[in-house]
Design an enzyme around this catalytic site. Structure first.
Site, PDB file in Angstrom:
ATOM      1  CB  SER A 183      -0.971  -0.037   1.127  1.00 49.87           C
ATOM      2  OG  SER A 183      -2.166   0.901   1.274  1.00 49.87           O
ATOM      3  CG  ASP A 223      -2.411   3.912  -2.023  1.00 49.03           C
ATOM      4  OD1 ASP A 223      -3.110   3.760  -2.942  1.00 49.03           O
ATOM      5  OD2 ASP A 223      -2.568   3.395  -0.995  1.00 49.03           O
ATOM      6  CG  ASP A 278      -5.685   0.883  -1.142  1.00 50.58           C
ATOM      7  OD1 ASP A 278      -4.773   1.698  -1.276  1.00 50.58           O
ATOM      8  OD2 ASP A 278      -5.493  -0.158  -0.425  1.00 50.58           O
TER       9      ASP A 278
END
Length: 490
Positions: free
Chosen positions: A145, A304, A308
């Site tokens: 992430s 990012d 998401d």
């Protein structure tokens, strides 16, 4: 576990990957070596995440195989149908992501499990969509992430495209923990799996199906058409996966003037222009703001690495102001409710996490719509969507969390920055027609529903010492909770 014993086990394993062996031999700091081996990298209910490197507490081909082996045993337990439906695997732009994706595929394939691997990097939300679109039994995305460049991760999804529900997640975690030796897990060769039809490379067909669903989210296409000639967007994927889908999505719904930050356009796991590839960090917007000032952009968007999460900055007194996650959620929710008021589904319900602002609840309640809180983590929002489908008495309207995660269309079952970019651009276009910015719109919302002030402080505690300090803080907080709060403390 004894870290020295684990270190010796790896060092003396004759077939140890040569790159990892060299990295291991190059570590001269004993505390760093200890951190590599003092525990096994934890596989939790959503998967695992860690620093890339050699050792049981690092992300490498062996810890990836261990995670995939646990998932494989879970799938085998569910029989041939589950094996035939298989697993979809996606990966982001981080170091080793493509290699880790193939290691997972080779581990699953060894068990006779059908595997679908994307031809190149894709977003986490498209992985979620692909699981549903291909009717797969499970999904994996290799991503960390918005963590720093040194990290990577392994996230697991169930057949509904959401991260595994708690009960199944617990079983998968147990299966992973049953694996005794990560170094000796058998894998099949890529060519062998392709020849056997167990490994299929996917891409364009899924992309087009996902894009079609994205287009269906637009509420007022005529609003976009009205400002198409003079509405300017600056977008940065922060070296991640969002570049192609966000640009294609914006273009497909009518936004022609989208300028990408060139320095951050191309996928790069080193994230050379930012310290943290996190749109919550104002520093991540610095280049986008420079572009915005030159171009007179209406809004700035940043996603990012796995796309998401999304942040937005808006014009404010000749500069740009970064909105908070709660503020973005309020704008999206208010727009959806007011513009779809005559077309809202029966039992429309808003889902938000317990740490997300109550402003959304106030907006929804003013229009007779209920808001339900979930625990922190988008998997709990997805669990509620699944519950709505099973019971049939509610319909999903919007799900969001304060940390820049939003879901508008439930054809995805995780937060989706690509969806959100399209709707945010539409909301900004709507207010531009009214000669207002998103900041003006937010002020109007505050006037109508009440003013909310918020702040956030983030601490980073890394390594074994950091883990122990976090555990001590949490233990103390549970055992000695504050009995009262003085004004000005927060």
């Amino acid at each position: 576990m004894n870290w020295q014993t684990e270190h010796e086990r790896w060092l003396h394993f004759p077939e140890l990957n040569q790159e990892l062996r060299q990295q291991l031999q190059a570590i001269g700091d004993q505390s760093e070596l200890e951190d590599c081996f003092y525990k096994h990298l934890e596989f939790g209910t959503g998967g695992m995440r860690g620093i890339i490197g050699p050792g049981t507490n690092r992300m490498n081909i062996y810890t990836i195989r261990k995670a995939a082996e646990g998932l494989a045993r879970f799938i085998v337990q569910h029989g041939d149908e589950a094996k035939n439906r298989g697993v979809v695997i996606a990966y982001d732009s981080r170091h080793k992501s493509a290699a880790f994706a193939m290691e997972a595929a080779k581990t699953l394939g060894y068990h006779g499990i059908q595997v679908y691997v994307f031809e190149s990097l894709r977003t986490t939300p498209e992985l979620s969509f692909a699981v549903r679109y291909l009717h797969a039994f499970s999904g994996i995305v290799i991503t960390a992430s918005h963590n720093p460049a040194a990290y990577n991760g392994f996230k697991v999804y169930g057949e509904d495209g959401a991260q595994f529900a708690s009960e199944d997640a617990d079983v998968v975690v147990a299966k992973v923990n049953e694996v005794e030796n990560e170094l000796t897990i058998p894998v099949s060769e890529e060519a062998v799996l392709k020849e056997a039809g167990l490994l299929e490379i996917i891409g364009e067909t899924v992309d087009q199906a996902y894009l079609k669903q994205l287009e269906s989210l637009i509420v007022k296409r005529d609003v976009i058409d009205q400002v198409a000639e003079d509405f300017t967007i600056v977008y940065t994927p922060l070296h991640g996966t969002g570049n192609i889908p966000v640009r294609k999505g914006l273009k497909a719904v009518g936004f022609e003037h989208v300028h990408v930050v060139n320095e951050q356009e191309h996928a790069d796991g080193g994230f050379p222009t930012v310290k943290y590839p996190n749109p919550e960090d104002p520093a991540a917007f610095s280049l986008a703001m420079e572009y915005g000032k030159k171009l007179g952009a209406d809004i700035l968007l940043a996603t990012d690495p796995d796309a998401d999460r999304v942040g937005v900055a808006v014009q404010a007194d000749g500069d740009y102001k970064l909105l908070t996650g709660n503020q973005i959620g309020a704008l999206l929710l208010h727009y959806l409710i007011t513009q779809k008021k005559n077309d809202l589904p029966k039992g429309a319900t808003v889902l938000k996490t317990i740490v997300t602002s109550e402003l959304g609840r106030d907006i929804a309640a003013a229009h007779g719509i209920e808001t339900i809180d979930t625990l922190t983590g988008f998997k709990y929002i997805s669990e509620k969507i699944r519950e709505f489908e099973a019971q049939g008495d509610r319909s999903f309207l919007l799900g969001y969390e304060e940390s820049y995660g939003y879901l508008i269309g439930d054809f995805v079952r995780d937060k989706d920055a690509v969806q959100t970019c399209l709707l945010l651009a539409e909301v900004a276009a709507y207010y531009k027609v009214k000669k207002m910015t998103l900041l003006d719109a937010l002020s109007e919302i505050f006037k109508e529903y009440g003013y909310y002030l918020e702040g956030l402080e983030s601490l980073t505690l890394e390594g074994r010492e950091g883990v122990e300090k976090i555990a001590a803080i949490m233990s103390d907080f549970r055992e000695n909770p504050p009995m009262h709060l003085r004004e000005g403390e927060f």
